[in-house]
Design an enzyme around this catalytic site. Sequence first.
Site, PDB file in Angstrom:
ATOM      1  N   MET A   1       0.828  -1.193   0.000  1.00 31.90           N
ATOM      2  CA  MET A   1       0.000   0.000   0.000  1.00 31.90           C
ATOM      3  C   MET A   1       0.864   1.245   0.000  1.00 31.90           C
ATOM      4  SD  MET A   1      -1.147   0.485   3.953  1.00 31.90           S
ATOM      5  CE  MET A   1      -1.358   2.201   3.598  1.00 31.90           C
ATOM      6  N   CYS A   2       0.440   2.240  -0.710  1.00 34.25           N
ATOM      7  CA  CYS A   2       1.064   3.559  -0.707  1.00 34.25           C
ATOM      8  C   CYS A   2       2.395   3.596  -1.457  1.00 34.25           C
ATOM      9  CB  CYS A   2       1.270   4.101   0.705  1.00 34.25           C
ATOM     10  SG  CYS A   2      -0.214   4.098   1.705  1.00 34.25           S
ATOM     11  N   ARG A   3       2.730   4.768  -1.931  1.00 31.41           N
ATOM     12  CA  ARG A   3       4.021   5.093  -2.524  1.00 31.41           C
ATOM     13  C   ARG A   3       4.405   6.466  -2.004  1.00 31.41           C
ATOM     14  NH1 ARG A   3       6.473   0.783  -4.523  1.00 31.41           N
ATOM     15  NH2 ARG A   3       5.622   0.306  -2.453  1.00 31.41           N
TER      16      ARG A   3
ATOM     17  N   ASN B   1      -3.435   3.413  -5.831  1.00 28.52           N
ATOM     18  CA  ASN B   1      -3.277   4.315  -4.693  1.00 28.52           C
ATOM     19  C   ASN B   1      -4.188   5.528  -4.888  1.00 28.52           C
ATOM     20  OD1 ASN B   1      -0.956   2.863  -3.359  1.00 28.52           O
ATOM     21  ND2 ASN B   1      -0.081   3.252  -5.367  1.00 28.52           N
TER      22      ASN B   1
END
Length: 262
Positions: A1-3, A41
Site C-alpha cells: 500500500m502507498c508510494r 493508490n
Amino acid sequence: MCRHIAYVGPAQPLGRFLVEPPHGLYRQSWAPRHQQYGTVNADGFGVGWYADADPVPARYRRAGPIWADQSFTDLTRVVRTTALLAAVRDATLSGADAEAAAAPFAAGTWLFSHNGAVRGWPGSLTALSRTLPPEDLLSLEARNDSALVWALVLARLRGGDEEGQALADTVLEVAAAAPASRLNLLLTNGDTITATAWGDTLYYLTRPGGGTVVASEPYDDDPHWQQVPDHTLLAASRTDVLLTPLKEPAETRTPSAKEPVT
C-alpha cells in the site's frame, strides 16, 4: 500500500519529481511498478514542501485520487522548493478521516510518511498507545495506523532523539508488538532525509549537480538508482547517503536451521 518520495537539494519545481518523470508519483497512483501490496493508490495524496526563509513546511493534501485534482499539476509546475515529501495512499482499512489520513503528516519542521501497514491494527498497538501522553492521542490527525506510528516517532523526536534513532526505535518497537508489519517510514526536516526499509521497497538516487531522492520506487529508468536492503535505516543529505542495518526483534524472526527453537 502507498508510494512515497522525498527530495533535498537545489531548488526544483515539485513537478520535476512528481509529475514529469515517466513513472513519477502521479503515475504510481494507478500504475506502480514495484508495489507488492495493493494495486491502485487512490485513497488520498499529499505533498509537503519548504519555502525560502521559512523552516515550517506547507502542505497540500486531498482525500481523493491525485489524477482527479485538476489544480495539482498547475501547482507542481510553478512551486519550487529545495526539499519535499509526497505520497499517494492506498488505505489499509476504510475510514472517515479523508484528507486528514493522507501523508505527509507534519509537526514543526518535520514531514512524515508511512508506506506499509501495521499487522493486527488497531489491537496490536494498544499497549504502545498507552505509552503516549493522553494529549498526543487526543490530537492525532487521523485514526489510522500511520497516524499512530507518527505519534510514536514524534514523541521520540520531541524527547530529544535524533531522526535516525527515533525512526529505528519506533520500527523495532512496532515490529515487536505487531510482527509481520510493513514499516517503511520517511522523514525530512528540510535539510536531510531519514527513512527505513522494512517490508517494502525503497530506493535512492544521488542526482548529478547535487540533490538526493529517496522513494518507494524509481520514477525513471536511470541506472544510478540504488535499492535499499530490507531492514535498513537510511540517512541522506544533499550529497551523501548512509545505510545502517536494523536488527529484527527476536520475537518476529523465524529461527534458521542452526538456531535452537525454544
